[in-house]
Scaffold this motif. Structure first.
Motif, PDB file in Angstrom:
ATOM      1  N   TYR A 202       0.846  -1.196   0.000  1.00  0.00           N
ATOM      2  CA  TYR A 202       0.000   0.000   0.000  1.00  0.00           C
ATOM      3  C   TYR A 202       0.881   1.245   0.000  1.00  0.00           C
ATOM      4  O   TYR A 202       1.964   1.261   0.587  1.00  0.00           O
ATOM      5  CB  TYR A 202      -0.911   0.042   1.239  1.00  0.00           C
ATOM      6  CG  TYR A 202      -1.701   1.330   1.323  1.00  0.00           C
ATOM      7  CD1 TYR A 202      -2.837   1.512   0.536  1.00  0.00           C
ATOM      8  CD2 TYR A 202      -1.283   2.377   2.148  1.00  0.00           C
ATOM      9  CE1 TYR A 202      -3.542   2.709   0.577  1.00  0.00           C
ATOM     10  CE2 TYR A 202      -1.976   3.569   2.196  1.00  0.00           C
ATOM     11  CZ  TYR A 202      -3.106   3.734   1.404  1.00  0.00           C
ATOM     12  OH  TYR A 202      -3.788   4.920   1.430  1.00  0.00           O
ATOM     13  N   SER A 258      -2.581  -1.925  -3.332  1.00  0.00           N
ATOM     14  CA  SER A 258      -3.578  -1.784  -2.259  1.00  0.00           C
ATOM     15  C   SER A 258      -4.249  -3.118  -1.939  1.00  0.00           C
ATOM     16  O   SER A 258      -5.481  -3.265  -2.039  1.00  0.00           O
ATOM     17  CB  SER A 258      -4.623  -0.726  -2.635  1.00  0.00           C
ATOM     18  OG  SER A 258      -4.025   0.529  -2.833  1.00  0.00           O
ATOM     19  N   SER A 259      -3.434  -4.084  -1.567  1.00  0.00           N
ATOM     20  CA  SER A 259      -3.965  -5.401  -1.224  1.00  0.00           C
ATOM     21  C   SER A 259      -3.083  -6.061  -0.182  1.00  0.00           C
ATOM     22  O   SER A 259      -1.987  -5.587   0.118  1.00  0.00           O
ATOM     23  CB  SER A 259      -4.075  -6.287  -2.469  1.00  0.00           C
ATOM     24  OG  SER A 259      -2.797  -6.555  -3.004  1.00  0.00           O
ATOM     25  N   TYR A 260      -3.590  -7.161   0.383  1.00  0.00           N
ATOM     26  CA  TYR A 260      -2.775  -7.950   1.296  1.00  0.00           C
ATOM     27  C   TYR A 260      -3.111  -9.420   1.103  1.00  0.00           C
ATOM     28  O   TYR A 260      -4.219  -9.780   0.668  1.00  0.00           O
ATOM     29  CB  TYR A 260      -2.974  -7.531   2.756  1.00  0.00           C
ATOM     30  CG  TYR A 260      -4.261  -7.991   3.400  1.00  0.00           C
ATOM     31  CD1 TYR A 260      -4.312  -9.189   4.135  1.00  0.00           C
ATOM     32  CD2 TYR A 260      -5.426  -7.231   3.306  1.00  0.00           C
ATOM     33  CE1 TYR A 260      -5.490  -9.606   4.736  1.00  0.00           C
ATOM     34  CE2 TYR A 260      -6.594  -7.646   3.912  1.00  0.00           C
ATOM     35  CZ  TYR A 260      -6.623  -8.835   4.618  1.00  0.00           C
ATOM     36  OH  TYR A 260      -7.794  -9.247   5.213  1.00  0.00           O
ATOM     37  N   GLY A 261      -2.136 -10.266   1.405  1.00  0.00           N
ATOM     38  CA  GLY A 261      -2.322 -11.698   1.297  1.00  0.00           C
ATOM     39  C   GLY A 261      -2.003 -12.387   2.613  1.00  0.00           C
ATOM     40  O   GLY A 261      -1.291 -11.845   3.465  1.00  0.00           O
ATOM     41  N   LEU A 270      -6.088 -13.647  -0.757  1.00  0.00           N
ATOM     42  CA  LEU A 270      -5.698 -12.304  -1.186  1.00  0.00           C
ATOM     43  C   LEU A 270      -6.909 -11.405  -1.093  1.00  0.00           C
ATOM     44  O   LEU A 270      -8.002 -11.757  -1.565  1.00  0.00           O
ATOM     45  CB  LEU A 270      -5.179 -12.351  -2.632  1.00  0.00           C
ATOM     46  CG  LEU A 270      -4.534 -11.098  -3.218  1.00  0.00           C
ATOM     47  CD1 LEU A 270      -3.253 -10.738  -2.471  1.00  0.00           C
ATOM     48  CD2 LEU A 270      -4.242 -11.296  -4.705  1.00  0.00           C
ATOM     49  N   TYR A 271      -6.725 -10.217  -0.477  1.00  0.00           N
ATOM     50  CA  TYR A 271      -7.834  -9.298  -0.231  1.00  0.00           C
ATOM     51  C   TYR A 271      -7.400  -7.877  -0.572  1.00  0.00           C
ATOM     52  O   TYR A 271      -6.216  -7.535  -0.535  1.00  0.00           O
ATOM     53  CB  TYR A 271      -8.228  -9.318   1.245  1.00  0.00           C
ATOM     54  CG  TYR A 271      -8.689 -10.643   1.790  1.00  0.00           C
ATOM     55  CD1 TYR A 271     -10.000 -11.079   1.596  1.00  0.00           C
ATOM     56  CD2 TYR A 271      -7.820 -11.448   2.520  1.00  0.00           C
ATOM     57  CE1 TYR A 271     -10.441 -12.291   2.124  1.00  0.00           C
ATOM     58  CE2 TYR A 271      -8.256 -12.659   3.043  1.00  0.00           C
ATOM     59  CZ  TYR A 271      -9.558 -13.083   2.838  1.00  0.00           C
ATOM     60  OH  TYR A 271      -9.973 -14.276   3.358  1.00  0.00           O
ATOM     61  N   PRO A 272      -8.378  -6.984  -0.818  1.00  0.00           N
ATOM     62  CA  PRO A 272      -8.050  -5.556  -0.947  1.00  0.00           C
ATOM     63  C   PRO A 272      -7.671  -4.971   0.414  1.00  0.00           C
ATOM     64  O   PRO A 272      -8.120  -5.461   1.451  1.00  0.00           O
ATOM     65  CB  PRO A 272      -9.338  -4.940  -1.495  1.00  0.00           C
ATOM     66  CG  PRO A 272     -10.414  -5.912  -1.162  1.00  0.00           C
ATOM     67  CD  PRO A 272      -9.777  -7.279  -1.111  1.00  0.00           C
ATOM     68  N   PHE A 273      -6.865  -3.917   0.387  1.00  0.00           N
ATOM     69  CA  PHE A 273      -6.437  -3.263   1.617  1.00  0.00           C
ATOM     70  C   PHE A 273      -6.659  -1.760   1.508  1.00  0.00           C
ATOM     71  O   PHE A 273      -6.356  -1.155   0.476  1.00  0.00           O
ATOM     72  CB  PHE A 273      -4.966  -3.533   1.905  1.00  0.00           C
ATOM     73  CG  PHE A 273      -4.432  -2.794   3.107  1.00  0.00           C
ATOM     74  CD1 PHE A 273      -4.629  -3.302   4.379  1.00  0.00           C
ATOM     75  CD2 PHE A 273      -3.771  -1.576   2.971  1.00  0.00           C
ATOM     76  CE1 PHE A 273      -4.180  -2.618   5.509  1.00  0.00           C
ATOM     77  CE2 PHE A 273      -3.312  -0.888   4.085  1.00  0.00           C
ATOM     78  CZ  PHE A 273      -3.515  -1.417   5.359  1.00  0.00           C
TER      79      PHE A 273
END
Length: 278
Positions: A202, A258-261, A270-273
Motif C-alpha cells: 500500500y 492496495s492489497s494484502y495476502g 488475497l484481499y483488498p487493503f
C-alpha cells in the motif's frame, strides 16, 4: 529503501533461499533491479521460527552489508526453518545500528517493512505517544518501521492483523496530512506469528514498492518437471519477495496495488487493503 523476503513451508536451510537463487537476496544487496537504490548495505537481519517452538522467533542482525558477512553465511548453512524472514536495509535517514535493522520482534510476532513514512521527523513524537504505554518501553530503535509495528500491536495485532495494520495506516495518513504531508505512507510490510504470514502492499500515492508471491508448488511442478528443488517441498510452500529471486517462467506473481495476502495452512488468500479512517 530495502529488500525483503518471507518464506513459509517445508523446513529448509536458510542457504537454500538466501544464497542459492540466481537473484538471491544476497545478490540484491548489491544488485537490486526494482528497488529505489541498487545497493542495500545499511545492515541486514534474519528472523526464524524453529520446528520445536513458534513462541519466540530467533533474530540475527548486523550493521554491515549482507554480501560479505561470514556469520550470516555460517548460520545459513546450518539453520533450518519452516518460516523465516530476511531483510536487507537501505536507510531512509535513521541511524545505521542493530536496533534499526529488521525484522523487529515482540513476543511471537515478527515484522519487517520496505518504504517510509514521509516527513517522519515531523510526526515521530506524536505517533510514538499513540503506542500503548505498556509496549512503549520495548521499542529499541529510531525507525518509522518500528513505530509502525508498535502501533499495529497497540491496535490489536494479536487479535486481527489486517485490522490492526489498517488502523495503523489510517493514523499515519491522518497525522501526516495534519503536518502538510501529501502522501505520508509508502509500505510493503510482512508480519508473522509463527503459523501464518501476512503481506501488505500500500502507498498513499497509489504507487507502491514492488512485491511478489510465488506460484503454487503443484503448478510449478507441472511447468518445470526438471526442477529438483520442487520435489522436496510441500504444495503449501510459498515465498513473498520484494523482487523475484530468478527468471523462472511462471514462478512469480505481482501482489496487486492496495492489497494484502495471507499465507496459512490450507488455501492462501488475497484481499483488498485500505487504511481505516482515523
Amino acid at each position: 529503501m530495502c529488500r525483503w523476503l518471507a518464506y513459509s513451508g517445508t523446513p529448509v536451510l536458510l542457504d537454500t533461499i538466501l544464497y542459492k537463487p540466481a537473484h538471491s537476496l544476497i545478490d540484491q544487496s548489491l544488485h537490486s533491479r526494482l528497488g529505489v537504490e541498487t545497493t542495500n548495505g545499511d545492515g541486514f537481519g534474519i528472523g526464524w521460527y524453529s520446528e520445536e517452538s513458534i513462541d519466540t522467533p530467533a533474530l540475527f542482525k548486523d550493521i554491515g552489508p549482507a554480501w560479505n558477512n561470514r556469520n550470516l553465511r555460517e548460520l545459513a548453512d546450518h539453520v533450518r526453518s519452516p518460516l523465516f524472514f530476511a531483510h536487507i536495509r537501505a536507510s531512509t535517514g535513521t541511524a545505521v545500528q542493530q536496533t534499526n535493522c529488521h525484522p523487529f520482534r515482540h513476543g511471537r510476532w515478527m515484522w519487517m517493512h520496505n518504504g517510509a513514512i514521509s516527513g517522519f521527523h515531523l510526526m515521530r513524537r506524536e505517533l510514538s505517544l499513540l503506542v500503548d504505554p505498556e509496549l512503549y518501553s520495548d521499542m529499541e530503535g529510531t525507525t518509522d518501521s518500528e513505530v509502525m509495528f508498535f502501533l499495529a500491536l497497540t491496535f490489536g495485532l494479536d487479535q486481527d492483523p489486517p485490522s490492526a495494520v489498517s488502523r495503523m495506516a489510517g493514523v499515519v495518513e491522518r497525522t501526516g496530512r495534519e503536518h502538510g504531508v501529501e502522501f505520508p505512507l509508502q509500505m510493503t510490510v510482512s508480519v508473522a506469528d509463527g503459523e501464518r504470514v501476512w503481506a501488505f502492499r500500500y502507498s498513499s500515492q497509489g504507487d507502491s514498492r514492488s512485491l511478489f508471491y510465488s506460484t503454487r508448488v503443484d503448478t510449478l511442478r507441472k511447468l518445470h518437471p526438471d526442477m529438483t528443488f520442487l520435489e522436496g517441498v510441500s504444495d503449501e510452500t510459498r515465498l513473498i519477495v520484494s523482487e523475484p529471486l530468478g527468471d523462472l517462467p511462471g514462478a512469480w506473481n505481482e501482489v496487486p496495488e492496495s492489497s494484502y495476502g495471507v499465507v496459512q495452512p490450507g488455501a492462501d488468500e488475497l484481499y483488498p487493503f485500505a487504511p481505516a479512517p482515523a
